[in-house]
Design a protein around this motif. Sequence first.
Motif, short mmCIF file in Angstrom:
data_model
loop_
_atom_site.label_atom_id
_atom_site.label_comp_id
_atom_site.label_asym_id
_atom_site.label_seq_id
_atom_site.Cartn_x
_atom_site.Cartn_y
_atom_site.Cartn_z
N PRO A 180 38.19 58.57 36.88
CA PRO A 180 37.58 57.52 37.68
C PRO A 180 37.26 58.00 39.08
CG PRO A 180 39.93 57.12 37.40
CD PRO A 180 39.58 58.30 36.54
N SER A 181 36.26 57.38 39.67
CA SER A 181 35.89 57.75 41.03
C SER A 181 36.91 57.18 42.01
CB SER A 181 34.50 57.22 41.36
OG SER A 181 34.54 55.82 41.42
N PRO A 182 37.07 57.78 43.20
CA PRO A 182 38.02 57.27 44.17
C PRO A 182 37.71 55.84 44.59
CG PRO A 182 37.18 59.42 44.84
CD PRO A 182 36.43 58.99 43.63
N VAL A 183 36.45 55.44 44.54
CA VAL A 183 36.06 54.08 44.91
C VAL A 183 36.71 53.08 43.97
CG1 VAL A 183 34.10 52.52 45.12
CG2 VAL A 183 33.89 54.88 45.87
N ALA A 184 36.93 53.46 42.72
CA ALA A 184 37.44 52.55 41.70
C ALA A 184 38.92 52.25 41.86
CB ALA A 184 37.18 53.15 40.33
N ALA A 185 39.62 52.91 42.76
CA ALA A 185 41.07 52.77 42.86
C ALA A 185 41.52 51.47 43.52
CB ALA A 185 41.65 53.96 43.62
N ALA A 186 40.69 50.82 44.30
CA ALA A 186 41.10 49.61 45.01
C ALA A 186 41.23 48.44 44.04
CB ALA A 186 40.10 49.28 46.10
N LYS A 187 42.39 47.75 44.10
CA LYS A 187 42.58 46.57 43.25
C LYS A 187 41.71 45.43 43.77
CE LYS A 187 47.26 47.22 41.59
NZ LYS A 187 48.61 46.64 41.53
N PRO A 188 41.00 44.77 42.86
CA PRO A 188 40.16 43.65 43.28
C PRO A 188 41.01 42.45 43.71
CG PRO A 188 39.59 44.39 41.06
CD PRO A 188 40.83 45.11 41.47
N ALA A 189 40.51 41.68 44.65
CA ALA A 189 41.21 40.50 45.13
C ALA A 189 41.42 39.48 44.01
CB ALA A 189 40.43 39.87 46.27
N GLN A 190 40.51 39.39 43.06
CA GLN A 190 40.57 38.39 42.00
C GLN A 190 41.22 38.90 40.72
OE1 GLN A 190 39.89 35.25 42.45
NE2 GLN A 190 39.09 35.51 44.51
N LEU A 191 41.87 40.05 40.77
CA LEU A 191 42.47 40.64 39.56
C LEU A 191 43.47 39.70 38.90
CD1 LEU A 191 42.62 43.16 37.75
CD2 LEU A 191 44.40 44.04 39.27
N GLY A 192 44.16 38.91 39.69
CA GLY A 192 45.16 37.99 39.16
C GLY A 192 44.61 37.01 38.13
N LEU A 193 43.33 36.70 38.20
CA LEU A 193 42.73 35.79 37.22
C LEU A 193 42.67 36.42 35.83
CD1 LEU A 193 39.70 34.46 39.31
CD2 LEU A 193 41.80 33.22 38.74
N CYS A 194 42.66 37.73 35.77
CA CYS A 194 42.46 38.45 34.51
C CYS A 194 43.76 38.96 33.88
CB CYS A 194 41.55 39.66 34.74
SG CYS A 194 40.03 39.27 35.63
N VAL A 195 44.76 39.19 34.73
CA VAL A 195 45.98 39.89 34.31
C VAL A 195 46.74 39.19 33.19
CG1 VAL A 195 48.26 40.64 35.13
CG2 VAL A 195 46.22 41.12 36.48
N ALA A 196 46.80 37.88 33.20
CA ALA A 196 47.60 37.16 32.20
C ALA A 196 47.17 37.49 30.78
CB ALA A 196 47.52 35.66 32.44
N CYS A 197 45.89 37.67 30.56
CA CYS A 197 45.39 37.96 29.21
C CYS A 197 45.04 39.42 28.99
CB CYS A 197 44.15 37.12 28.91
SG CYS A 197 44.46 35.34 28.95
N HIS A 198 44.38 40.04 29.98
CA HIS A 198 43.86 41.39 29.82
C HIS A 198 44.76 42.47 30.41
CE1 HIS A 198 40.09 39.91 28.21
NE2 HIS A 198 40.04 39.04 29.21
N GLY A 199 45.82 42.08 31.12
CA GLY A 199 46.72 43.05 31.73
C GLY A 199 46.11 43.67 32.97
N GLU A 200 46.96 44.16 33.86
CA GLU A 200 46.47 44.77 35.09
C GLU A 200 45.67 46.04 34.83
OE1 GLU A 200 48.41 46.73 39.01
OE2 GLU A 200 49.05 44.70 38.55
N ASN A 201 46.08 46.80 33.81
CA ASN A 201 45.38 48.05 33.51
C ASN A 201 44.36 47.91 32.39
OD1 ASN A 201 46.95 47.84 31.25
ND2 ASN A 201 47.95 49.81 31.47
N GLY A 202 44.12 46.67 31.95
CA GLY A 202 43.11 46.44 30.93
C GLY A 202 43.60 46.51 29.51
N THR A 203 44.91 46.65 29.31
CA THR A 203 45.47 46.62 27.96
C THR A 203 45.87 45.18 27.68
OG1 THR A 203 46.24 48.89 28.10
CG2 THR A 203 47.27 47.50 26.44
N ALA A 204 45.19 44.54 26.74
CA ALA A 204 45.39 43.12 26.45
C ALA A 204 46.83 42.83 26.10
CB ALA A 204 44.46 42.69 25.33
N ARG A 205 47.28 41.66 26.52
CA ARG A 205 48.65 41.23 26.28
C ARG A 205 48.77 40.31 25.08
NH1 ARG A 205 51.26 40.06 32.15
NH2 ARG A 205 50.95 42.15 32.98
#
Length: 124
Positions: free
Chosen positions: A36-61
């Motif tokens: 990944p590019s260094p630009v991609a490393a910043a966590k998005p402000a709205q990540l919390g909306l996605c984490v419950a189902c898709h996980g923080e790293n994108g592996t679905a729960r």
Amino acid sequence: MKPLLVAAIALGLPAAALAQTSPPAGSPRLPPAAAPSPVAAAKPAQLGLCVACHGENGTARQPGTPHLGGQDEAYLALALNAYRDGSRKAAAMNAISNALQPDDIEALARWYASQPGFRPPAER
């Protein structure tokens, strides 16, 4: 698998059919994705909306929820915009995406595309 995923979406298959699984025994493995590019490393402000189902790293729960980690950034942004404008239907995703601004969608797509992607437990 991405062309298969796009075809499944186009055919309107349920989300369970879109969840990534490990390939059958003896199947060739795809080469690892580019770093990944260094630009991609910043966590998005709205990540919390996605984490419950898709996980923080994108592996679905949850079974039937697609893995987002390692997916194509443009595809993820396109999908989120389609949920947001209602041209793609899934009640939870339509509601959540309506809370996102275009910058949020770009940041989330960049974040999940930069993640390593799904790996079966035996390969972690």
